[in-house]
Scaffold this active site. Sequence first.
Site, mmCIF file in Angstrom:
data_model
loop_
_atom_site.group_PDB
_atom_site.id
_atom_site.type_symbol
_atom_site.label_atom_id
_atom_site.label_comp_id
_atom_site.label_asym_id
_atom_site.label_seq_id
_atom_site.Cartn_x
_atom_site.Cartn_y
_atom_site.Cartn_z
ATOM 1 N N GLU A 48 -0.067 -3.456 4.527
ATOM 2 C CA GLU A 48 -1.256 -2.256 4.679
ATOM 3 C C GLU A 48 -1.265 -1.867 6.029
ATOM 4 O OE1 GLU A 48 -3.596 -0.703 3.701
ATOM 5 O OE2 GLU A 48 -3.961 -1.363 1.817
ATOM 6 N N ASP A 49 -1.575 -0.472 5.965
ATOM 7 C CA ASP A 49 -1.670 0.242 7.434
ATOM 8 C C ASP A 49 -3.153 0.445 7.773
ATOM 9 O OD1 ASP A 49 -2.036 2.216 5.093
ATOM 10 O OD2 ASP A 49 -2.360 3.729 6.748
ATOM 11 N N LYS A 74 -10.870 -0.831 -1.835
ATOM 12 C CA LYS A 74 -10.592 -1.644 -0.621
ATOM 13 C C LYS A 74 -11.904 -1.635 0.341
ATOM 14 C CE LYS A 74 -5.818 -0.647 -1.382
ATOM 15 N NZ LYS A 74 -4.560 0.123 -0.574
ATOM 16 N N ARG A 131 -11.520 8.643 -2.891
ATOM 17 C CA ARG A 131 -11.658 10.189 -2.563
ATOM 18 C C ARG A 131 -13.139 10.453 -2.446
ATOM 19 N NH1 ARG A 131 -9.217 13.872 -6.990
ATOM 20 N NH2 ARG A 131 -7.454 12.106 -6.457
ATOM 21 N N THR A 178 1.589 10.033 3.965
ATOM 22 C CA THR A 178 0.578 11.024 3.358
ATOM 23 C C THR A 178 -0.590 11.125 4.043
ATOM 24 O OG1 THR A 178 0.254 9.537 1.688
ATOM 25 C CG2 THR A 178 1.477 11.516 1.090
ATOM 26 N N SER A 207 -2.478 0.921 -4.377
ATOM 27 C CA SER A 207 -3.170 2.000 -3.592
ATOM 28 C C SER A 207 -4.440 2.556 -4.152
ATOM 29 C CB SER A 207 -1.941 2.957 -3.829
ATOM 30 O OG SER A 207 -2.628 4.370 -3.148
ATOM 31 N N ALA A 208 -5.204 2.951 -3.174
ATOM 32 C CA ALA A 208 -6.502 3.661 -3.777
ATOM 33 C C ALA A 208 -6.173 4.897 -4.286
ATOM 34 C CB ALA A 208 -7.419 3.745 -2.407
ATOM 35 N N SER A 209 -4.977 5.480 -4.171
ATOM 36 C CA SER A 209 -4.761 6.859 -4.573
ATOM 37 C C SER A 209 -4.728 7.140 -5.941
ATOM 38 C CB SER A 209 -3.630 7.499 -4.040
ATOM 39 O OG SER A 209 -3.547 8.773 -4.287
ATOM 40 N N LYS A 210 -5.282 8.112 -6.374
ATOM 41 C CA LYS A 210 -5.381 8.734 -7.810
ATOM 42 C C LYS A 210 -3.895 9.381 -8.087
ATOM 43 C CE LYS A 210 -9.904 8.224 -9.433
ATOM 44 N NZ LYS A 210 -11.215 8.731 -9.462
ATOM 45 N N ASN A 211 -3.190 9.979 -6.721
ATOM 46 C CA ASN A 211 -2.029 10.497 -6.812
ATOM 47 C C ASN A 211 -0.973 9.837 -6.763
ATOM 48 O OD1 ASN A 211 -3.223 13.585 -7.023
ATOM 49 N ND2 ASN A 211 -3.947 12.769 -5.143
ATOM 50 N N ASP A 225 1.051 -1.392 -0.173
ATOM 51 C CA ASP A 225 -0.135 0.014 0.105
ATOM 52 C C ASP A 225 0.905 1.216 0.070
ATOM 53 O OD1 ASP A 225 -2.506 1.576 0.643
ATOM 54 O OD2 ASP A 225 -1.436 1.873 2.590
ATOM 55 N N LEU A 226 0.504 2.243 -0.318
ATOM 56 C CA LEU A 226 1.280 3.477 -0.314
ATOM 57 C C LEU A 226 1.245 4.562 0.712
ATOM 58 C CD1 LEU A 226 3.138 5.277 -2.053
ATOM 59 C CD2 LEU A 226 1.113 6.340 -3.086
ATOM 60 N N ASP A 227 -0.027 5.112 0.861
ATOM 61 C CA ASP A 227 0.015 5.959 2.144
ATOM 62 C C ASP A 227 -0.062 5.227 3.381
ATOM 63 O OD1 ASP A 227 -0.606 8.013 0.025
ATOM 64 O OD2 ASP A 227 -2.862 8.068 0.373
ATOM 65 N N LYS A 241 -8.863 6.010 5.996
ATOM 66 C CA LYS A 241 -7.765 5.590 5.678
ATOM 67 C C LYS A 241 -8.052 4.466 4.426
ATOM 68 C CE LYS A 241 -4.496 6.873 8.965
ATOM 69 N NZ LYS A 241 -3.570 6.310 9.959
ATOM 70 N N GLY A 242 -7.447 4.518 3.271
ATOM 71 C CA GLY A 242 -7.669 3.503 2.352
ATOM 72 C C GLY A 242 -8.578 3.230 1.385
HETATM 73 P P1 B16 Z 1 -6.665 10.248 -3.699
HETATM 74 P P2 B16 Z 1 -3.700 3.942 0.226
HETATM 75 C C1 B16 Z 1 -5.517 6.050 -0.089
HETATM 76 O O1 B16 Z 1 -4.194 5.555 -0.236
HETATM 77 C C2 B16 Z 1 -5.571 6.695 1.372
HETATM 78 O O2 B16 Z 1 -5.274 5.793 2.385
HETATM 79 C C3 B16 Z 1 -6.895 7.243 1.473
HETATM 80 O O3 B16 Z 1 -7.022 8.005 2.721
HETATM 81 C C4 B16 Z 1 -7.378 8.077 0.109
HETATM 82 O O4 B16 Z 1 -8.653 8.631 0.308
HETATM 83 C C5 B16 Z 1 -7.042 7.419 -1.060
HETATM 84 O O5 B16 Z 1 -5.890 6.806 -1.115
HETATM 85 C C6 B16 Z 1 -7.550 8.272 -2.331
HETATM 86 O O6 B16 Z 1 -6.482 9.103 -2.410
HETATM 87 O O7 B16 Z 1 -7.589 11.336 -3.078
HETATM 88 O O8 B16 Z 1 -4.969 10.724 -3.736
HETATM 89 O O9 B16 Z 1 -6.954 9.704 -4.798
HETATM 90 O O10 B16 Z 1 -3.547 3.951 1.569
HETATM 91 O O11 B16 Z 1 -4.584 3.050 -0.642
HETATM 92 O O12 B16 Z 1 -2.073 4.100 -0.794
HETATM 93 MG MG MG Z 2 -2.914 3.118 3.481
#
Ligand code: B16
Ligand code: MG
Length: 218
Positions: free
Chosen positions: A170-171, A146, A48, A16, A115-119, A8-10, A44-45
């Site tokens: 995973e955190d 997730k 958005r 982050t 990671s769930a993040s689009k960043n 996982d990333l964040d 978390k996880g």
């Molecule tokens: P974004 P992970 C997740 O990353 C974050 O834990 C979660 O808090 C966030 O809402 C999600 O990414 C979406 O991120 O807004 O950057 O697309 O923990 O899955 O790496």
């Molecule tokens: Mg995480």
Amino acid sequence: MIKACLFDLDGVVVDTAKYHYIAWKRLANELGIDLTEEENEELKGISRMQTLEIILTKGNLQNNFSEEEKAALAAKKNDWYREFVLKMDEKEVLPGVEDFLKVLQANNIRIGLGSASKNAATILEVTNMTAYFEVVIDGTKVTKSKPDPQTFLMGAEALGVDPSEAVVFEDSYKGLKAGLAGGFYTIGIGEERVLGEAHIVVEGVKDVTLATFEAFNK
Ligand code: B16
Ligand code: MG
């Protein structure tokens, strides 16, 4: 025999979560909603838009905005969040992560990001971590958040390994559930109180070595 690790990333590779929290709290407060650190744990996880829904529901405002307005609120939060992200550098990679990734590489254990993040791509870029990850499954690629296992199953498939040969790091509780649902070995990064269902719980990647994987055979 472990053939791959999916991170996982964040909260695992970088911290982050603190920036997400500041940006979500700012948005929530603007809407007259409080957001405590404990409530943030639940966010978390997840994606958005799901996060925005939870915050609006908390303020009983979930029916007050059109889909376009909700997208604008999420975009505003993301702009604030990205202000922090763009100031990040390699110093923000969490302790032990790079060393452990090098150990994995030296032992031919494949490395993926889930990671769930689009960043995610931006974060890997600014922290100089892109080259470590053979496969990146992020919020731009998945259709199910997730705790659905899709993120990690796609990662395992792309790496050509079976979940029973791979470890998910995973955190978040929801991310851990995703790893377990996919049939992976799991290492929880954080507190036993939150992540007690994981095969192993450690404080950080700094506490993991290849010997840690031996516990999976017991
Ligand atoms: P974004 P992970 C997740 O990353 C974050 O834990 C979660 O808090 C966030 O809402 C999600 O990414 C979406 O991120 O807004 O950057 O697309 O923990 O899955 O790496
Ligand atoms: Mg995480």
